[in-house]
Design an enzyme around this catalytic site. Structure first.
Site, PDB file in Angstrom:
ATOM      1  N   HIS A 113      61.771  61.456  82.187  1.00  0.00           N
ATOM      2  CA  HIS A 113      61.543  62.929  82.019  1.00  0.00           C
ATOM      3  C   HIS A 113      62.663  63.568  81.056  1.00  0.00           C
ATOM      4  O   HIS A 113      62.917  64.808  81.087  1.00  0.00           O
ATOM      5  CB  HIS A 113      61.773  63.467  83.523  1.00  0.00           C
TER       6      HIS A 113
ATOM      7  N   ARG B 134      50.095  67.373  92.072  1.00  0.00           N
ATOM      8  CA  ARG B 134      50.496  68.744  91.161  1.00  0.00           C
ATOM      9  C   ARG B 134      49.623  68.768  89.968  1.00  0.00           C
ATOM     10  O   ARG B 134      49.084  68.000  89.551  1.00  0.00           O
ATOM     11  CB  ARG B 134      51.875  68.746  91.071  1.00  0.00           C
TER      12      ARG B 134
END
Lengths: 195, 351
Positions: B194, B224
């Site tokens: 990330h 999500r």
């Protein structure tokens, strides 16, 4: 040095002995440990030390004592890596590796240690010397070494690559992404920022 | 349930892609309110949700057959889009079991799985596949077990190994990605892969998400939504092929903006796997053009407001600056300033 704010870029610290280690192996990309590479209290005598002297005439010595205080010279980094692979194949738990040198040197050691089953917690790295980078072209997978500029021509496909701070420990390289992919020909001037 | 597959759709060159009315209304629109910022927006992956895309463990829609063909094309061009590190073999079998059992249970008209001890028979009717194999013996399948089953699924998948209180992305099938490279990222820790995301690290999003996921339990998957913008209905927006698709961003005009610019949504699901203790991460990609979204009053108002007020760093990270103003100019006349209902549902029963 610029910072693109990308968290995969490695951070380094001055070397300090890990008290949980049973045996400490110090690998130096040069003839001696730079004073900027270690804490003031770093006890080099507690380490078995391997150095790189960059001369062909070092006699091939029989393996010296694998013990604290021993110093073993190598002709090149590749010569050291070759011995390290052999050594780690024989090692047991409790070894700690400390390394000081360029990023190429550090992450080649990481790759060898990873292959041997060592975890990241057993390695401590300090980056000293050249800031030049290895760049992995994400488009053609060629690695271009010794890059000192913000933009570089890929040695494989010729693309003008922007040097991102995104770093792969497995590839031991930063990512290069074509800077003018959206509008071919719009290539900013390269700046020397990794000298 | 009846699914009319559209096997001749394409996601490259002529972009022969479209959405039926039902497919548009099941779109998992990613904005629950009129503004967007990174957050730990994780919720239990239970059956049912604001659109039909949440009704099954792994969602299959009218684009299934065409997306599987697109995946095969990408793999033929670049086999390294599917890689699994050797220590993840048990997680490969876990994945195969989870996807086969889920598809057979959720879509019995299209998939079936029968077991006689370790001898399993898998039938995939939309793709015309019948395969008998021995569970646990990779040589009885034409590909490794992870590649075998993810070639028959929509969306990307990665495998996360859990060790040293961290998650390592140690495998994946990545052909429909929003600009990240498996070849570059494989082996990275959670924070490393990330690394390029702006703002969220400083907000503690990844620290909290990692803590949450390390405690993920078997049988309690979570999900999500994530989103970006893609020009043309192109699934393969990989860094590898950025020189191929990057120029698309310069082709948007005020005339074609509605058809060219697509909202790209990822329905991300995370499953703890039973034998390996690894985590399977599903990244199911949905595409809808701005023109399609403008058919839903709530969604067109909200999309306009979100893009208008989006943080500049997120705009840059998602590649919007070249054409964002044209999207805003296109959507602004549709936004009458009326309030929108909370949540992502369309508030329509039919178009």
């Amino acid at each position: 040095m610029t910072d693109q704010g990308i968290k995969s870029r490695p951070k380094y610290q001055r070397l300090a002995l890990d008290p949980s280690g049973r045996h400490h192996l110090l690998l130096i990309d040069g003839p001696a440990l730079s004073s900027e590479a270690a804490d003031a209290g770093f006890d080099i005598a507690a380490c078995e030390t391997w150095i790189v002297i960059r001369r062909s005439a070092v006699p091939p010595e029989p393996i010296l004592a694998e013990a604290p205080g021993a110093i073993r010279p190598f002709r090149s980094t590749a010569h050291l890596f070759s011995a390290l692979q052999d050594r780690l194949a024989r090692e047991t738990m409790g070894l700690r590796i400390y390394a000081a040198g360029t990023e190429d040197f550090l992450w080649d050691i990481h790759g060898i240690a990873d292959q041997a089953g060592m975890s990241r917690q057993e390695l401590r790295f300090c980056h000293v010397g050249s800031k030049a980078r290895r760049i992995f072209c994400v488009h053609c997978r060629t690695i271009t070494a010794g890059v000192k500029t913000s933009i570089v021509a890929c040695s494989g496909c010729g693309a003008s690559l922007f040097v991102r701070d995104h770093f792969s420990r497995r590839l031991a390289a930063f990512m290069g992404v074509q800077v003018d992919a959206e509008a071919p020909g719009e290539v900013p001037d390269a700046e020397e920022i990794y000298a | 349930m009846t699914l009319q597959f559209k096997p001749n759709e394409t996601f490259r060159s002529d972009f022969a892609y479209g959405k039926s009315d039902a497919d548009l209304l099941r779109f998992p629109f990613p904005f629950p309110e009129d503004a967007y910022m990174y957050s730990v927006n994780i919720e239990p992956h239970v059956r049912g949700g604001p659109t039909a895309a949440f009704a099954h463990v792994f969602d299959i829609d009218e684009h299934y057959v065409a997306e599987c063909r697109e995946r095969a094309l990408v793999l033929a061009e670049d086999p390294k889009r599917c890689q699994v590190l050797p220590h993840m073999e048990m997680a490969e079998w876990d994945t195969l079991e989870l996807i086969m059992e889920s598809l057979a249970a959720d879509y019995p008209d299209h998939f079936s799985l029968t077991k006689a001890g370790d001898l399993w028979t898998w039938v995939n009717r939309p793709l015309g596949i019948q395969q008998s194999f021995t569970f646990g013996e990779a040589h009885t399948l034409p590909y490794g077990p992870f590649e075998y089953i993810t070639r028959q699924a929509q969306g990307d998948f990665t495998l996360q190994d859990q060790r040293d209180d961290n998650l390592y992305v140690d495998g994946g099938m990545v052909t429909t990605q929003a600009d990240w490279s498996l070849e570059f990222n494989i082996g990275m820790t959670f924070h490393e892969w990330h690394g390029p995301v702006p703002l969220a690290h400083e907000k503690g999003v990844f620290d909290r998400a990692l803590k949450y996921l390390l405690r993920l339990q078997y049988g309690r998957p979570v999900r999500r939504l994530n989103w970006t913008i893609t020009i043309n209905p192109r699934l393969d927006t990989s860094p590898e092929n950025y020189p191929v698709w990057g120029p698309d961003r310069t082709t948007v005009t005020s005339e074609n903006v509605g058809e060219k610019v697509h909202l790209r949504v990822e329905l991300q699901t995370l499953f703890r796997l039973p034998r390996s203790n690894a985590i399977l991460f599903g990244i199911r990609c949905y595409l809808a053009s701005v023109a399609d979204l403008a058919r839903v009053p709530k969604w067109r108002r909200r999309l306009h407001r979100v893009l208008r007020d989006l943080h500049p760093e997120i705009q840059a990270y998602k590649g919007l600056p070249r054409y964002r103003q044209m999207v805003l100019d296109h959507l602004a006349p549709f936004d009458d300033g009326a309030p929108t209902s909370p949540g992502i549902q369309s508030d329509l029963d039919a178009l």
